[in-house]
Structure formats: structure tokens, C-alpha cells
Design a protein around this motif. Structure first.
Motif, PDB file in Angstrom:
ATOM      1  N   GLY A 173       0.797  -1.232   0.000  1.00 22.84           N
ATOM      2  CA  GLY A 173       0.000   0.000   0.000  1.00 22.84           C
ATOM      3  C   GLY A 173       0.824   1.273   0.000  1.00 22.84           C
ATOM      4  N   LYS A 174       1.726   1.405   0.974  1.00 23.64           N
ATOM      5  CA  LYS A 174       2.470   2.663   1.079  1.00 23.64           C
ATOM      6  C   LYS A 174       3.426   2.884  -0.097  1.00 23.64           C
ATOM      7  CE  LYS A 174       3.218   2.171   5.652  1.00 23.64           C
ATOM      8  NZ  LYS A 174       3.752   2.524   7.002  1.00 23.64           N
ATOM      9  N   PRO A 175       4.231   1.876  -0.481  1.00 26.46           N
ATOM     10  CA  PRO A 175       5.078   2.131  -1.658  1.00 26.46           C
ATOM     11  C   PRO A 175       4.272   2.296  -2.955  1.00 26.46           C
ATOM     12  CG  PRO A 175       5.394  -0.122  -0.835  1.00 26.46           C
ATOM     13  CD  PRO A 175       4.597   0.616   0.198  1.00 26.46           C
ATOM     14  N   MET A 176       3.123   1.642  -3.050  1.00 23.66           N
ATOM     15  CA  MET A 176       2.275   1.820  -4.242  1.00 23.66           C
ATOM     16  C   MET A 176       1.860   3.284  -4.371  1.00 23.66           C
ATOM     17  SD  MET A 176       0.672  -0.291  -6.547  1.00 23.66           S
ATOM     18  CE  MET A 176       1.332   0.760  -7.833  1.00 23.66           C
ATOM     19  N   ALA A 177       1.452   3.868  -3.241  1.00 20.37           N
ATOM     20  CA  ALA A 177       1.070   5.284  -3.247  1.00 20.37           C
ATOM     21  C   ALA A 177       2.256   6.146  -3.657  1.00 20.37           C
ATOM     22  CB  ALA A 177       0.566   5.694  -1.862  1.00 20.37           C
ATOM     23  N   ALA A 178       3.414   5.884  -3.066  1.00 17.28           N
ATOM     24  CA  ALA A 178       4.606   6.684  -3.382  1.00 17.28           C
ATOM     25  C   ALA A 178       4.925   6.602  -4.875  1.00 17.28           C
ATOM     26  CB  ALA A 178       5.798   6.194  -2.560  1.00 17.28           C
ATOM     27  N   LEU A 179       4.763   5.432  -5.439  1.00 13.49           N
ATOM     28  CA  LEU A 179       5.106   5.228  -6.852  1.00 13.49           C
ATOM     29  C   LEU A 179       4.134   5.967  -7.778  1.00 13.49           C
ATOM     30  CD1 LEU A 179       6.958   3.782  -8.794  1.00 13.49           C
ATOM     31  CD2 LEU A 179       5.585   1.727  -8.541  1.00 13.49           C
ATOM     32  N   LEU A 180       2.846   5.864  -7.498  1.00 11.57           N
ATOM     33  CA  LEU A 180       1.857   6.457  -8.413  1.00 11.57           C
ATOM     34  C   LEU A 180       1.718   7.960  -8.234  1.00 11.57           C
ATOM     35  CD1 LEU A 180      -0.838   3.649  -8.581  1.00 11.57           C
ATOM     36  CD2 LEU A 180       1.106   4.082 -10.096  1.00 11.57           C
ATOM     37  N   LEU A 181       2.344   8.488  -7.174  1.00 10.39           N
ATOM     38  CA  LEU A 181       2.379   9.939  -6.957  1.00 10.39           C
ATOM     39  C   LEU A 181       3.549  10.601  -7.661  1.00 10.39           C
ATOM     40  CD1 LEU A 181       1.612  10.368  -3.182  1.00 10.39           C
ATOM     41  CD2 LEU A 181       0.422  11.497  -5.075  1.00 10.39           C
ATOM     42  N   GLN A 182       4.480   9.794  -8.141  1.00 12.94           N
ATOM     43  CA  GLN A 182       5.667  10.383  -8.759  1.00 12.94           C
ATOM     44  C   GLN A 182       5.299  11.205  -9.989  1.00 12.94           C
ATOM     45  OE1 GLN A 182       8.451   7.219  -9.539  1.00 12.94           O
ATOM     46  NE2 GLN A 182       9.196   7.194  -7.434  1.00 12.94           N
ATOM     47  N   LYS A 183       6.221  12.119 -10.325  1.00 15.77           N
ATOM     48  CA  LYS A 183       6.007  12.933 -11.520  1.00 15.77           C
ATOM     49  C   LYS A 183       6.486  12.170 -12.733  1.00 15.77           C
ATOM     50  CE  LYS A 183       6.407  17.220  -9.020  1.00 15.77           C
ATOM     51  NZ  LYS A 183       7.072  18.481  -8.760  1.00 15.77           N
ATOM     52  N   SER A 184       5.613  11.357 -13.307  1.00 15.32           N
ATOM     53  CA  SER A 184       5.991  10.677 -14.549  1.00 15.32           C
ATOM     54  C   SER A 184       4.731  10.205 -15.246  1.00 15.32           C
ATOM     55  CB  SER A 184       6.946   9.518 -14.269  1.00 15.32           C
ATOM     56  OG  SER A 184       6.227   8.362 -13.936  1.00 15.32           O
ATOM     57  N   LYS A 185       4.912   9.890 -16.496  1.00 14.75           N
ATOM     58  CA  LYS A 185       3.798   9.535 -17.363  1.00 14.75           C
ATOM     59  C   LYS A 185       2.975   8.372 -16.796  1.00 14.75           C
ATOM     60  CE  LYS A 185       3.260   8.211 -22.250  1.00 14.75           C
ATOM     61  NZ  LYS A 185       1.804   8.292 -22.164  1.00 14.75           N
ATOM     62  N   TYR A 186       3.628   7.401 -16.197  1.00 16.41           N
ATOM     63  CA  TYR A 186       2.896   6.258 -15.668  1.00 16.41           C
ATOM     64  C   TYR A 186       2.621   6.420 -14.182  1.00 16.41           C
ATOM     65  CZ  TYR A 186       3.776   4.534 -20.254  1.00 16.41           C
ATOM     66  OH  TYR A 186       3.799   4.424 -21.620  1.00 16.41           O
ATOM     67  N   ALA A 187       2.487   7.674 -13.784  1.00 12.90           N
ATOM     68  CA  ALA A 187       2.167   7.978 -12.393  1.00 12.90           C
ATOM     69  C   ALA A 187       1.315   9.250 -12.432  1.00 12.90           C
ATOM     70  CB  ALA A 187       3.439   8.161 -11.595  1.00 12.90           C
ATOM     71  N   ASN A 188       1.706  10.296 -11.667  1.00 10.92           N
ATOM     72  CA  ASN A 188       0.936  11.555 -11.680  1.00 10.92           C
ATOM     73  C   ASN A 188      -0.536  11.331 -11.341  1.00 10.92           C
ATOM     74  OD1 ASN A 188       2.760  13.661 -12.243  1.00 10.92           O
ATOM     75  ND2 ASN A 188       2.846  13.093 -14.402  1.00 10.92           N
ATOM     76  N   ALA A 189      -0.814  10.309 -10.547  1.00 14.69           N
ATOM     77  CA  ALA A 189      -2.200  10.026 -10.175  1.00 14.69           C
ATOM     78  C   ALA A 189      -2.589  10.793  -8.912  1.00 14.69           C
ATOM     79  CB  ALA A 189      -2.369   8.530  -9.935  1.00 14.69           C
ATOM     80  N   THR A 190      -3.873  10.977  -8.736  1.00 14.55           N
ATOM     81  CA  THR A 190      -4.423  11.440  -7.464  1.00 14.55           C
ATOM     82  C   THR A 190      -4.624  10.191  -6.614  1.00 14.55           C
ATOM     83  OG1 THR A 190      -5.597  13.200  -8.609  1.00 14.55           O
ATOM     84  CG2 THR A 190      -6.367  12.632  -6.398  1.00 14.55           C
TER      85      THR A 190
END
Lengths: 296, 296
Positions: A173-190
Motif C-alpha cells: 500500500g504505502k510504496p504503491m502510493a509513493a510510486l503512483l504519486l511520482q512525476k511521470s507519465k505512468y504515475a501523476n495520479a491522485t
């Protein structure tokens, strides 16, 4: 009504394994034989099975592998001594200590003792910290990384999307959030993380464009949790009693697959979704460690 | 209608400073003089001001402090050499490098060079990783830590509440999320992070029981973003032109204080909210570093 498409982890893992194998071959041409050590403690059948699966796949890809098995009553110092030895050994690129460990051992101290450059599981705090900072010269935990990769290979849009993660474990859970919050095309999610203390869990899930269930609660996520057209990723692994099975149990996920596939746009089968991706990323991380060793 | 109560950062910081001073006195009785080094590079007036404020407060509390100022064109190696020296020096407990640095220096490499045990800013990846894991034997970044402490001292309930964080910076948004997700009484929140790629930012904010604005966009959060009775924390610091000021500008936050105080239950003034708490936690971290040095 059209059923959800499958996010086929077996298929994508197979592709990734092929790519990993190509890198292994290149590294061998440079005189580097990627190698990994798996450490196991005690007799815990699921751990034995996981290590066997990882080792088998490593061998198939041409990665040298070795299993070190300690007795249940091994001391913390013996494990640490072994890790220091492996850290020093330039022929070893990846080290994995299979969890869980017996309660007299400190998983925390053991995670810290692995050289971050050989930490293919991505559990060393320095690797997690770098991940949170958005850095790339480090190892990311294999399950979140595998989920991102699976979404990426199916061209699922992540940028600007609502991601709801069920569960706040240190390995998903926690690393998943960290990853999808990153500034990149396959992230940048809310990103929203909900967990055992959360209220209105269902309402949060209903907002999700991408719902990632990682609570380990059998079929917790039912159809009414899911927005039509959502992407649903099931990380859960729970044993439930099953008289029809010769083992007396079966493995079920966090998601009610049969019902949710009727409304989701994409869904992971479970098994065959996240699990194979986790192993694929582990071996891809191993080869990355071997590549990085060329530059250090 | 009753106006929001103030989350008075100056008042609470004052209390924390008193507590820190008591620890300083105890440490002195044990022969330890807590000490901190501030490193500055070049001539950047806001940085000079911040360092002066921190140093002044450190002195008031009986913490020995020293400022090392490098010229704008200092080399990366010179800064690293100095850090290695300070890392080795047992009489120095805390090291802070004032950001931003000139662009020829690598903030990333410099953060990594500070001994994590002296990293009172909590910016070393190993400290961030430990924070994400929920560990305590490390330093947490001062702004998120100060916000949590401010809420705690006013008995604001955090557990199970909807926290929405605006902004995903490495020094506020991301560590704030990691902190409030931890398993503890003053955390256990449901956390959503929204940022420049997010859609429906207003709707997310409207869900928030606790809204933490850390985007650095002047008065971005207007009254219609805020649920009646919400707790609003303003981290923003922006300069806007102001002809009536002799400086030609004034500092404004991310939050439209005058309007939002009419509907929120609690709100931070800005200035006088988060800013003083950040300095209080920095000096509290310094003294924690001095205490930990007794055990290493």
C-alpha cells in the motif's frame, strides 16, 4: 454487456522475463553472470514454495541462484554475519531474505543490513526513501512496481486518474502510493489510501478510476464498491476453507472477481495477475543490480 | 456564526521551545552541549533571513550554533568535504544545509552526505524511508512534523478522519502523507494527495475533515473548497505585489483566510501558523540528535 478485459499478469510477466533474459545474455558477454541469493529461515511451507518458484524462474533466465536455509532457531547475529559476507562478495548481485521471519529475529534490522545496491526486494529504508523522493537510482518494491508495469503494458492511463489503494502495508500500500504519486507519465495520479481506520471505504472505492485492493481480506471488495468502467487490481491472497479441494482450502483475492468483471473495464485475475508480475520485477531488479555493479 | 478557532503556531512553538530548553539543561548536566551547524551557500536574502532566525532561536534555547557560509561558486566537493568533517565531529549533533542551493550543486548528493543521525531536517532518504515504514528511530521533516504536533496540541482528532493534502513536494506533501498514514493515535487518517495533475481538486477538498494546503499558490483555496467545520492548515508562502508595502510585496498563504475562517472550525493564521512550528521541530530534532548521541 461486455465483460472486463483481463490484465494478464502471466502473459506480461512472460514478456518481461524474455527481456530480462536478453539482458542476462548481454551481461554475460561482458563477463558478468547475474546472481542472486535467497535466504530462508525455518520450515514454513509457503515460504519454501515461494523461494522454489523464484529460484526456478531465475535459473530459466540464466541467473545464477543459491538458497541459504537457516534453522528456525538461528541467531540474529548469524543471519547478519551472512549478510555482511554476501554484501562484500562482488559475485553476488541480489540478496533476498524471504519473509516472514521467526519472531526472535528483527526483520527491521535485517532489512537495514542488506547492501541497498543488492536489495532487489526494495525493502531497505534508503530505497523506500528514494522512491518517495521520486529518484530512480534505487530499487522499488516488486509488487507495486509490478502493478505499475502491468498497467503500463496494457496502456492504462494513470496520469490525473483517481487511484484508491486499499491497505497501507509497508510492502504494497504505502510504496504503491509513493510510486503512483511520482512525476511521470505512468504515475501523476491522485492517490487516496484507505485502511482499517477509514470510514466510508465503499464511497472512496466508488470514486476510483483505478482500484488497488491490498488488504488481504477475502472478497472484501464487492460489486457495489466499483464504478462502471474502473480498472481493478487484486493483490490479496487469503486462504479460505474449501471442502472440495484436496488441500482443504483455496486461495482467494480481495476482490469478488466473478461479479466485478461484469462492470470493470480491466481486471486482474487472481491468481495470474499481480503474483507473476512480482516475480518478474524481482528478477528484473536482480539484473538491474548486476548492471549497476558494472558502474560501481 | 462563530468564527474558526486559531491554531496558533507561535503559541505552541513557544511551549515546545520551553520543553526543548529543559532538555538542553538536562543534557548539559550530563556534560552534553547540544550543537547545530547551519550551512549556507551564496547570497540569497530569504535564506540568510531563515538561517538568522534559526540561529537566534537556537541560541535562546542554549543550543550552540554556528553558521558556515560558502561563496556562490563553491564546488560540490568543498561542501561534501565540510559535511564529512562535521559528520566525524562528535561535538556537532545537527547539520542543516539551507536550501535552495545554486544549480551547479546537487541537493540530492548533499542530502545523502549528511550523517542520518545528524540530519535534523529529515531530508536524508533513509530517514524518509523509515518514516514511510512507521519507524521512530529517525528524524522526520520539520514542517509535516510541526503540523502534526500543532494538531495534537489542540486535541484535533486525526484518527479515521479524511485528510486531503494539496501538493506533493518532497518536503511537505509526501512526508505529510506518510506521517498521517502511520499507525498511531495522532495519525491513522485516510489520506488523499492532490496536485497539479489532479482533476476535481475542489471536490476532493470539500471532502476533507482536515485540509492541508501546501502548493505555494497564493490564495488557491477559497471558501467553496472547504466543508463547514473543517480544520484548515495553510503551509503556503507566496510573494504577491503590494504597492502599500515598503517592500513592494507581501507574503500570502495558499488559503483565503478571511473568508475561510467564517466556516472552518480551526484554521492556522499565516504567518504565525506552520512557520514557527517548523523552527520548533527543527530545534527539537537537534536536541533529539544530541540525546541519541548519548546512546551511540
Amino acid at each position: 454487456m461486455k465483460e472486463a478485459n483481463l490484465l494478464d499478469g502471466r502473459l506480461v510477466a512472460h514478456q518481461i522475463h524474455r527481456e530480462t533474459m536478453e539482458v542476462v545474455q548481454k551481461l554475460r558477454q561482458h563477463g558478468v553472470q547475474p546472481s542472486v541469493v535467497f535466504i530462508r529461515v525455518g520450515q514454513f511451507p509457503p515460504s519454501e514454495l515461494y523461494v522454489r518458484m523464484k529460484q526456478k524462474k531465475a535459473q530459466e533466465l540464466g541467473i545464477k541462484s543459491q538458497v541459504i536455509s537457516f534453522a528456525e532457531d538461528v541467531s540474529q547475529n548469524e543471519v547478519l554475519e551472512k549478510l555482511y559476507q554476501l554484501n562484500q562478495d562482488p559475485s553476488i548481485h541480489g540478496i533476498l531474505v524471504q519473509l516472514p521471519l521467526p519472531s526472535h529475529l528483527s526483520e527491521k534490522e535485517i532489512a537495514l543490513a542488506i547492501d541497498p545496491k543488492k536489495d532487489i526486494d526494495g525493502f531497505h529504508p534508503i530505497n523506500l526513501g528514494k522512491m518517495l523522493l521520486g529518484e530512480k537510482d534505487c530499487f522499488y518494491p516488486c509488487t507495486p512496481l509490478g502493478i505499475q508495469e502491468l498497467l503500463k503494458r496494457y496502456n492504462i492511463e494513470i496520469e490525473g486518474k483517481e487511484v484508491v489503494i486499499l491497505g497501507r502495508s509497508n510492502i504494497v500500500g504505502k510504496p504503491m502510493a509513493a510510486l503512483l504519486l511520482q512525476k511521470s507519465k505512468y504515475a501523476n495520479a491522485t492517490v487516496t489510501i484507505v485502511h482499517s481506520f477509514s470510514q466510508n471505504i465503499k464511497e472512496h472505492c466508488q470514486r476510483a478510476d483505478i482500484l488497488i485492493a491490498a488488504m488481504g481480506k477475502a472478497r472484501f471488495v464487492t460489486k457495489d464498491f466499483v464504478k462502471a468502467g474502473a480498472v481493478v487490481v487484486d493483490v490479496g491472497v487469503s486462504r479460505v476453507a474449501d471442502a472440495s479441494s484436496h488441500k482443504g482450502f483455496k486461495i482467494v483475492g480481495d476482490v469478488d472477481f466473478d461479479e466485478i468483471k461484469k462492470i470493470a473495464s480491466w481486471i486482474t485475475p487472481n491468481p495470474g495477475g499481480v503474483g507473476p508480475m512480482t516475480i518478474a520485477m524481482l528478477l528484473s531488479n536482480t539484473v538491474k543490480a548486476a548492471e549497476l555493479s558494472l558502474f560501481s
